[in-house]
Design an enzyme around this catalytic site. Structure first.
Site, PDB file in Angstrom:
ATOM      1  N   LYS A 284       8.023   4.690  -7.353  1.00  0.00           N
ATOM      2  CA  LYS A 284       6.571   4.721  -7.245  1.00  0.00           C
ATOM      3  C   LYS A 284       6.051   6.027  -7.822  1.00  0.00           C
ATOM      4  O   LYS A 284       6.566   7.101  -7.527  1.00  0.00           O
ATOM      5  CB  LYS A 284       6.165   4.592  -5.770  1.00  0.00           C
ATOM      6  CG  LYS A 284       4.728   4.172  -5.552  1.00  0.00           C
ATOM      7  CD  LYS A 284       4.476   3.849  -4.083  1.00  0.00           C
ATOM      8  CE  LYS A 284       3.056   3.346  -3.881  1.00  0.00           C
ATOM      9  NZ  LYS A 284       2.795   3.034  -2.460  1.00  0.00           N
ATOM     10  N   GLU A 370       1.699  -8.165  11.310  1.00  0.00           N
ATOM     11  CA  GLU A 370       0.600  -8.126  12.274  1.00  0.00           C
ATOM     12  C   GLU A 370       0.821  -9.068  13.454  1.00  0.00           C
ATOM     13  O   GLU A 370       0.489  -8.727  14.602  1.00  0.00           O
ATOM     14  CB  GLU A 370      -0.718  -8.440  11.574  1.00  0.00           C
ATOM     15  CG  GLU A 370      -1.161  -7.398  10.569  1.00  0.00           C
ATOM     16  CD  GLU A 370      -0.576  -7.602   9.176  1.00  0.00           C
ATOM     17  OE1 GLU A 370      -0.908  -6.819   8.275  1.00  0.00           O
ATOM     18  OE2 GLU A 370       0.218  -8.569   9.011  1.00  0.00           O
ATOM     19  N   ARG A 398      -4.836 -11.713  10.775  1.00  0.00           N
ATOM     20  CA  ARG A 398      -3.514 -12.305  10.631  1.00  0.00           C
ATOM     21  C   ARG A 398      -2.791 -12.421  11.968  1.00  0.00           C
ATOM     22  O   ARG A 398      -1.776 -13.103  12.060  1.00  0.00           O
ATOM     23  CB  ARG A 398      -2.680 -11.480   9.647  1.00  0.00           C
ATOM     24  CG  ARG A 398      -3.414 -11.169   8.361  1.00  0.00           C
ATOM     25  CD  ARG A 398      -2.568 -10.422   7.362  1.00  0.00           C
ATOM     26  NE  ARG A 398      -1.816 -11.352   6.535  1.00  0.00           N
ATOM     27  CZ  ARG A 398      -1.040 -10.985   5.524  1.00  0.00           C
ATOM     28  NH1 ARG A 398      -0.894  -9.705   5.245  1.00  0.00           N
ATOM     29  NH2 ARG A 398      -0.400 -11.879   4.813  1.00  0.00           N
TER      30      ARG A 398
END
Length: 627
Positions: A284, A370, A398
């Site tokens: 990244k 979640e 969610r």
């Protein structure tokens, strides 16, 4: 903003992936380098998601080079990493407008481009959608290919594994690329795996494997032995056979920054039958040292000078609501060792860094899960702990079934600290916290509080934490107004509103208006109330409502106005309407809030102004209504 394209001789001539595919393979390294420099130059001048895109440059080039996009379906999970994809698909010259009002959408968006197959923003949807497209492609019978790109973080969600399990079961042709930016590959291991991936994805190996299975299919013991031998052989030289247990042909890991190696391997895999998984390792922030060293800090950036060694320091400002929550969490944990704080992979965003460091035994990051976060909290509550679930409004969507089924029905003492409620701004429709009051208000046993400033926020967190029932405190993205914070043991009366302003002369011969405010719109509602000489009440509670004050105001005022940073449909104002009707009162009521539409991206101030949630808009709406 204009960027001199003469510095990018190859990229300047790539307006669509068709142009990219005209390049010779030996030009792809240069094309990737130019794309990385363009992304760095553009985002540093405009702001936006940054480190993720730098890490997917070579992958993006390879995918568009090998596949016939947009006919072939390329799906990006979440979409933070899709800026290079936007640049290569006709939006290069508009990239500087990304995340700005009326500019490019922050994520892949179907309405924006035919190359954006799936509108995204939330994690872990790509494999499910890709499998659906793969089934449709098989029925279409036009040899359309389907590719899903998912990060290692997004792969932590249960939805991703549900999709993998189903894909392996029904055995449709599709490619899942696992972009793993946590794994580091040394040169030797990388070279070995790149070579091995070419062998395992090539026609010779594939032909031998499939041919052997056909020859041995009628001799079960030998077939089983051969299958196990293949599994053990691959297990010795590749990281895992886990995905093969789910029914995928696993290739990798390979270097995700070797564009030619990616092209070779992906081209080999393009025509393999059944579900395929290519595991690539990337870094990244690749190509920009500061982002490589601190990818979290450089995940999304303001405008900055990329020749400097660090991001610009922002001017000192008031603490954010996330920081206010984090401060409260630490103070509460100092008082109660039973407190357990839970986050679904949003430690930094939810202001929990300090807490995680000071109270590691009480801190639980459950990854992007979640549903699990909510039910895990229920289990902790049953076990005698005091769980606090820190979660964004749009992410709580969610975990809705778990909120009802595992917390509310059982009336468990779980406190939900709901961040990013209301308009959040630049991330657009997928991240606006427009619906939480509407979807929570109908749930029995749940107390819902909406603070108007940071003092009220901590008071409500204190109050909710001390309740022995489910409670929610919802607060916005952004800073408070500098209000003094309360003591950790200070609470407020459940269901009790706070009168802020009373009409100067209640007998005056004009329409008497009472504004009932819910949340941090109070500062704008106060300006409006002073301009139109209206009574103003900070309602504080959406559930239970302060019914006494609604009765009193309805009897003494001609018009009731509700203001909230939530959808009008089913929101706090709807609760006021329902109560007034239940009392048989014929009263004029105006609900001000978010319209029945998905709210586009822009700054919070821009959107509030456009939707009439600033003081000027409130005044105009009230004056039009009473006429």
């Amino acid at each position: 903003m204009t960027i001199n394209l003469t510095e990018y001789p190859l990229l300047a001539n790539i307006d669509t992936p068709d142009d990219l595919r005209k390049l010779e393979k030996n030009q792809l390294t240069q094309a990737s380098e130019e794309l990385r420099r363009y992304l760095l130059n553009s985002v540093s001048k405009s702001s936006g998601h940054f480190a993720s895109g730098l890490g997917t440059i070579e992958l993006t080039v390879a995918l568009h080079y090998v596949y016939n996009t947009p006919f072939d379906h390329l799906i990006w999970d979440v979409g933070h990493q899709a800026y290079p994809h936007k640049i290569l698909t006709g939006r290069r010259d508009q990239l500087h407008t990304i995340r700005q009002k009326d500019g490019l959408h922050p994520f892949p968006w179907r309405e924006e481009s035919e190359y954006d197959v799936l509108s995204v923003g939330h994690s872990s949807t790509s494999i499910s959608a890709a499998l659906g497209m793969a089934v449709a492609a098989e029925q279409e019978a036009k040899n359309r290919k389907v590719i899903a790109v998912i990060g290692d973080g997004a792969m932590t969600a249960g939805m991703a594994f549900e999709a993998l399990n189903h894909a392996g079961d029904i055995n449709k042709d599709m490619l899942v690329i696992l972009n793993d930016n946590e794994m580091s590959i040394s040169e030797n291991v990388g070279a070995l795996n790149n070579h091995l991936a070419k062998l395992l994805s090539g026609s010779i190996y594939t032909g031998i494997r499939e041919g052997s299975k056909r020859i041995l299919k009628n001799i079960p013991p030998i077939k089983e032995l051969a299958s196990r031998a293949e599994e053990h052989l691959k297990g010795m030289v590749v990281p895992s056979t886990f995905f093969e247990e789910l029914g995928f042909n696993y290739i990798g890991p390979i270097d995700g920054h070797d564009v030619n190696g990616l092209v070779d391997t992906i081209a080999n895999m393009r025509n393999l039958k059944g579900p395929q998984l290519l595991h690539i390792a990337t870094k990244k922030g690749k190509g920009y040292q500061q982002a490589e060293q601190d990818p979290i800090k450089y995940h999304a950036v303001p405008k900055f000078d990329h020749t400097e060694t660090s991001l610009p320091k922002s001017a000192p400002s008031l603490p954010t609501y996330s920081a206010i929550f984090g401060d409260w969490l630490c103070k509460a944990a100092e008082q109660d060792s039973k407190l357990a704080a839970i986050t679904p992979a949003m430690r930094e965003g939810s202001g929990m860094v300090q807490f995680s460091q000071r109270f590691p035994a009480q801190y639980f990051d459950v990854a992007i899960a979640e549903q699990h976060a909510v039910t895990f909290a229920a289990g902790l509550a049953i076990g005698g702990r005091k769980p606090v679930v820190a979660i964004y409004s749009s992410f709580l969507q969610r975990g809705y079934d778990q909120l009802i089924h595992d917390v509310a029905i059982q009336n468990l003492p779980v406190l939900f600290a709901i961040d990013r409620a209301g308009i959040v701004g630049a991330d657009g429709p997928t991240h606006q916290g427009s619906f939480d009051l509407s979807f929570m208000r109908c749930i029995p046993n749940l107390t819902i509080m909406v603070p108007s400033d940071e003092r009220e926020c901590q008071l409500m967190l204190n109050t909710g934490y001390q309740l022995n029932t489910p409670a929610a405190v919802r607060y916005p993205r952004g800073c408070g107004n500098g209000a003094e914070l309360p003591a950790i043991n200070e609470t407020i009366e459940i269901g009790k509103a706070n009168t802020i302003r009373v009409i100067d002369d209640i007998t005056a011969p004009h329409t008497k208006v009472a504004i009932l405010n819910f949340g941090t719109t109070l500062s704008q509602a106060k300006i409006a109330a002073e301009n139109i000489n209206a009574t103003l009440v900070d309602m504080r509670f959406v559930k239970p409502l302060d019914q006494d004050i609604i009765n009193t105001l309805s009897a003494s005022h001609d018009c009731i106005v509700t203001v909230e940073d939530n959808a009008i449909a089913g929101g706090a104002g709807s609760g006021v309407n329902e109560f007034i009707l239940s009392q048989g009162m014929a009263k004029k009521v105006l609900n001000i809030g978010l319209p029945d539409s998905f709210i586009k991206h822009g700054t919070q101030a821009e959107i509030h102004q456009e939707l009439g949630l600033d003081s000027k808009g409130i005044i105009q709406k009230v004056e039009q209504f009473i006429k």
